[in-house]
Design a protein around this motif. Structure first.
Motif, mmCIF file in Angstrom:
data_model
loop_
_atom_site.group_PDB
_atom_site.id
_atom_site.type_symbol
_atom_site.label_atom_id
_atom_site.label_comp_id
_atom_site.label_asym_id
_atom_site.label_seq_id
_atom_site.Cartn_x
_atom_site.Cartn_y
_atom_site.Cartn_z
ATOM 1 N N LYS A 130 6.728 0.228 27.922
ATOM 2 C CA LYS A 130 5.502 -0.285 27.315
ATOM 3 C C LYS A 130 5.347 -1.734 27.756
ATOM 4 O O LYS A 130 6.331 -2.425 27.991
ATOM 5 C CB LYS A 130 5.573 -0.200 25.791
ATOM 6 N N GLN A 131 4.092 -2.178 27.839
ATOM 7 C CA GLN A 131 3.838 -3.519 28.356
ATOM 8 C C GLN A 131 3.355 -4.467 27.263
ATOM 9 O O GLN A 131 2.585 -4.089 26.389
ATOM 10 C CB GLN A 131 2.793 -3.453 29.474
ATOM 11 N N LEU B 57 1.513 1.911 26.879
ATOM 12 C CA LEU B 57 2.349 2.586 27.865
ATOM 13 C C LEU B 57 2.046 2.054 29.261
ATOM 14 O O LEU B 57 0.892 1.809 29.607
ATOM 15 C CB LEU B 57 2.112 4.089 27.823
ATOM 16 N N ASN B 58 3.078 1.893 30.053
ATOM 17 C CA ASN B 58 2.954 1.402 31.421
ATOM 18 C C ASN B 58 2.398 2.526 32.301
ATOM 19 O O ASN B 58 3.067 3.542 32.501
ATOM 20 C CB ASN B 58 4.342 0.973 31.913
ATOM 21 N N PRO B 59 1.206 2.359 32.856
ATOM 22 C CA PRO B 59 0.626 3.417 33.678
ATOM 23 C C PRO B 59 1.389 3.658 34.984
ATOM 24 O O PRO B 59 1.209 4.683 35.628
ATOM 25 C CB PRO B 59 -0.795 2.922 33.952
ATOM 26 N N SER B 60 2.258 2.748 35.370
ATOM 27 C CA SER B 60 3.047 2.886 36.599
ATOM 28 C C SER B 60 4.443 3.449 36.347
ATOM 29 O O SER B 60 5.254 3.536 37.271
ATOM 30 C CB SER B 60 3.178 1.524 37.288
ATOM 31 N N ASP C 231 5.659 6.525 35.583
ATOM 32 C CA ASP C 231 6.035 7.764 36.273
ATOM 33 C C ASP C 231 6.390 7.509 37.731
ATOM 34 O O ASP C 231 7.427 7.970 38.222
ATOM 35 C CB ASP C 231 4.914 8.799 36.183
ATOM 36 N N ARG D 272 10.604 11.256 29.082
ATOM 37 C CA ARG D 272 9.559 11.327 30.103
ATOM 38 C C ARG D 272 10.167 11.570 31.478
ATOM 39 O O ARG D 272 9.665 12.386 32.261
ATOM 40 C CB ARG D 272 8.699 10.054 30.105
#
Length: 137
Positions: free
Chosen positions: A55-56, A62-65, A67, A96
């Motif tokens: 998380k940012q 959530l960090n979109p990068s 994955d 995840r």
């Protein structure tokens, strides 16, 4: 990887900070530090760890990068050991990573451990308290 553990928990399992450090030192695993950039910068970090926030800050979205980053960290089929402040966010990150087909473990106690009776972290366990390699800027 123990299939029963993955089925029960949603990730490969929990490991102690010492076990994670042994796997890291032997090259069996990659440590993924899922704390925020600010936490790593101000509190301390593990040399050689992959910095990949779950998380940012601010807002803890959530960090979109995530994955893409965790797939890159797991290249070569190495175990991933996930580290956060206290071992909570790292569970979500390990779940995840497992969903993405990786072998991911949660590091118990995290970097700083749980708070003591006075609300201070770093006294009741964690990577740093256990004397494992870390640095601070």
């Amino acid at each position: 990887m123990n299939a029963a553990t993955v089925e029960d928990k949603g990730y490969a399992g929990d490991v102690t900070p010492e076990q994670a450090a042994q796997w890291l030192a032997s090259g069996e695993a990659v440590l993924v530090d899922v704390r925020t950039d600010a936490e790593r910068e101000w509190v301390g970090f593990v040399p050689g760890a992959v910095p990949l926030a779950w998380k940012q800050w601010p807002g803890m979205a959530l960090n979109p990068s995530f994955d893409e980053g965790v797939r890159a960290a797991g290249e070569g089929k190495k175990k991933l050991v996930m580290l956060c402040r206290s071992g909570v966010r790292s569970i979500a990150a390990a779940k995840r990573a497992t969903e993405l087909g990786l072998e991911a473990y949660n590091i118990l106690e995290g970097f700083e451990g749980n708070p003591d009776a006075d609300g201070h972290r770093g006294q009741l366990g964690g990577w740093r308290k256990r004397g494992l390699p870390w640095k601070q800027n």
